[in-house]
Design an enzyme around this catalytic site. Structure first.
Site, PDB file in Angstrom:
ATOM      1  N   LYS A 152      18.107  -7.782  36.854  1.00 25.11           N
ATOM      2  CA  LYS A 152      17.553  -8.127  35.531  1.00 25.11           C
ATOM      3  C   LYS A 152      18.345  -7.349  34.492  1.00 25.11           C
ATOM      4  O   LYS A 152      18.877  -6.277  34.790  1.00 25.11           O
ATOM      5  CB  LYS A 152      16.078  -7.718  35.447  1.00 25.11           C
ATOM      6  N   ASP A 177      15.953 -15.375  29.836  1.00 26.48           N
ATOM      7  CA  ASP A 177      14.589 -14.850  29.975  1.00 26.48           C
ATOM      8  C   ASP A 177      14.039 -14.808  28.552  1.00 26.48           C
ATOM      9  O   ASP A 177      14.600 -15.448  27.648  1.00 26.48           O
ATOM     10  CB  ASP A 177      14.606 -13.467  30.657  1.00 26.48           C
TER      11      ASP A 177
END
Ligand code: NDP
Ligand code: 2IT
Length: 439
Positions: A127, A167
């Site tokens: 991430k 995201d």
């Protein structure tokens, strides 16, 4: 925690990551779910999987300097957490939001490792992102920031090494700028997913997370003699995941009566139309704009009040920590019978426990929102084959994947004696898949 090894492993991880509340909560949920595995297989303790899986392989932190529209230099911080690559390249989204810090990204990279394993595709977990907030920035500023961000990140990623995607705050437009900059340095189009269609993107990736969430939820509902048909649904957020969850839930026969954004929420008992919602939210505008497109919709401030509206099914699709214990109590009082997470970590641990105790069907993010990253893998395949998949091919495979995830997760929960506990099932199935490949 009762299992001696699990307790000891958690103590070690919390000691090493003091003060990282968000990260430690994510770790705690997973470790607690794995206690039945360690009770049944104490011999696993010597492999120290828990300590190893909680420690990122690598964390990259960098400065991003860019110029705003006045010509002034601005400084932000960028990150990439490369968590685990036992089953494939690091893979996971980039988040641009002022709330971004290392603890949040570590919690998301940790979650992503298990989620990606559930898809059955060879992807490890990662991430990244920045504390850059796109709200209030001009399109040109966002473009300049994306280029500056990628100039720092490109040496660390690649289609076989680490594959970022979008995201919160990062959609197709931003991924388009990021891939433009990446390609100036390396000719490797499969390094980012969620790309615009004219830049190697996959038809169906935009819709994938929201659609996948509804496919998973419908399977969970059907398994308990229920369905979206005729149900009233609340969906928090009005971004990528929420919008396409609204579209698919409506297609499956539900009425989406409430949605939200950072500042407020709308209620429309006649049903929210996702196409009108997209128009209303253009340019990151307020969801209040939806009132221009509907005579029946009402707007109010304070987005968490959305959850006070009486409904049957709730899909939190905005951000972390949206549903706390009090909110969970309200949902139960209002007769909500299913909650499935589109966002990552939107439900606090005590709220999940309360919902489960009260027999609310609960779909955990790792399983229920895995369709986004699953379709990212299809995009990687499309790029590697240098082909073009049709929307129907992607959608059909997405549906199969989500139905498969539901049953794998349920079976894992059943094997350990708690078949309705999909949180436990998702953590166990993900753990089994990743540790099989950990040397
Ligand atoms: P977007 O940026 O497209 O949308 C986020 C939406 O949530 C926006 O409408 C935003 O409001 C709203 N929002 C933000 N904070 C709050 C809040 N506190 N209360 C109510 N609404 C809020 O992001 P995505 O849709 O891509 O991501 C949403 C969630 O889904 C995140 O948790 C992400 O990690 C997760 N996710 C995303 C995937 C993907 O493929 N994109 C895949 C799997 C999970 P505003 O419009 O005012 O900014
Ligand atoms: O949380 C997630 O699964 C995503 N943001 C999507 C990640 C991806 O690589 O497609």
């Amino acid at each position: 925690m009762k299992n001696k090894y699990v307790k000891q492993a958690y103590a070690e991880v919390s000691n090493r990551n003091k003060g990282e509340t968000q990260f430690l909560n994510a770790v705690k949920e997973v470790f607690e779910s794995l206690e039945p595995v360690y009770d049944a297989h104490p011999e696993l303790a010597k492999k120290k999987y828990l300590e190893r899986i909680a420690e990122p392989q690598r964390v990259i932190e960098f400065k991003v300097e860019w110029k705003d529209d006045n010509g002034d230099i601005q400084v932000n911080r960028g990150y990439r957490v490369q968590q685990n690559n036992a089953i494939g390249p690091f893979k996971g989204g980039l988040r641009f939001n002022q709330s971004v810090n290392l603890s949040i990204l570590k919690s998301l990279a940790f979650e992503q490792t298990f989620k990606n394993a559930l898809t059955g595709c060879p992807m490890g977990g990662g991430k990244g992102g920045s504390d850059f907030d796109p709200h209030g920035k001009s399109p040109a500023e966002i473009e300049r920031f994306c280029h500056a961000f990628m100039k720092q990140l490109y040496p660390y990623i690649g289609s076989k090494k680490d594959v970022p995607a979008g995201d919160l705050g990062v959609g197709g437009t931003e991924i388009g700028y990021l891939i433009d900059e990446y390609l100036k340095h390396r000719k490797d189009i499969g390094t980012l997913t969620g790309k615009p269609l004219d830049k190697g993107g996959l038809k169906g990736r935009t819709e994938a997370t929201g659609y996948g969430l509804c496919y998973f939820t419908e399977e969970m509902l059907n398994d308990h003699g229920k369905s979206f048909k005729g149900a009233k649904v609340l969906i928090s957020g009005s971004g990528n995941v929420s919008t396409y969850a609204c579209a698919k839930a409506t297609e499956l026969g539900a009425t989406v009566i409430g949605m939200s954004d950072r500042n407020g929420y709308i209620v429309d008992e006649a049903g929210i139309d996702y196409k009108k919602l997209i128009k209303a939210k253009e340019g990151r505008a307020s969801i209040e704009n939806y009132l221009k497109y509907s005579d029946t919709a009402k707007y109010a401030e304070n987005p968490t009040d959305l959850f006070k509206v009486k409904a049957d099914i709730v899909l939190p699709c905005a951000t972390q920590n949206e549903i706390d214990l009090d909110t969970a109590k309200t949902l139960v009082t209002n007769g909500v019978y299913a909650v499935a997470e589109g966002a990552n970590l939107p439900t606090k641990l005590d709220a999940i426990a309360y919902l489960q105790e009260n027999k609310v069907l609960f779909g955990p993010a790792k399983a229920s929102n895995a369709g986004g990253v699953g379709c990212s893998y299809f995009e990687m395949c499309q790029n590697a084959e240098d082909s073009k998949w049709t929307f129907n091919k992607t959608d059909k495979k997405l549906h199969e994947m989500m139905v498969g995830i539901y049953h794998n997760v349920k079976d894992a929960a059943e094997r350990y004696g708690d078949k309705e506990n999909l949180v436990m099932g998702a953590n166990i199935f993900g753990f089994e898949t990743v540790t099989k490949k950990m040397k």
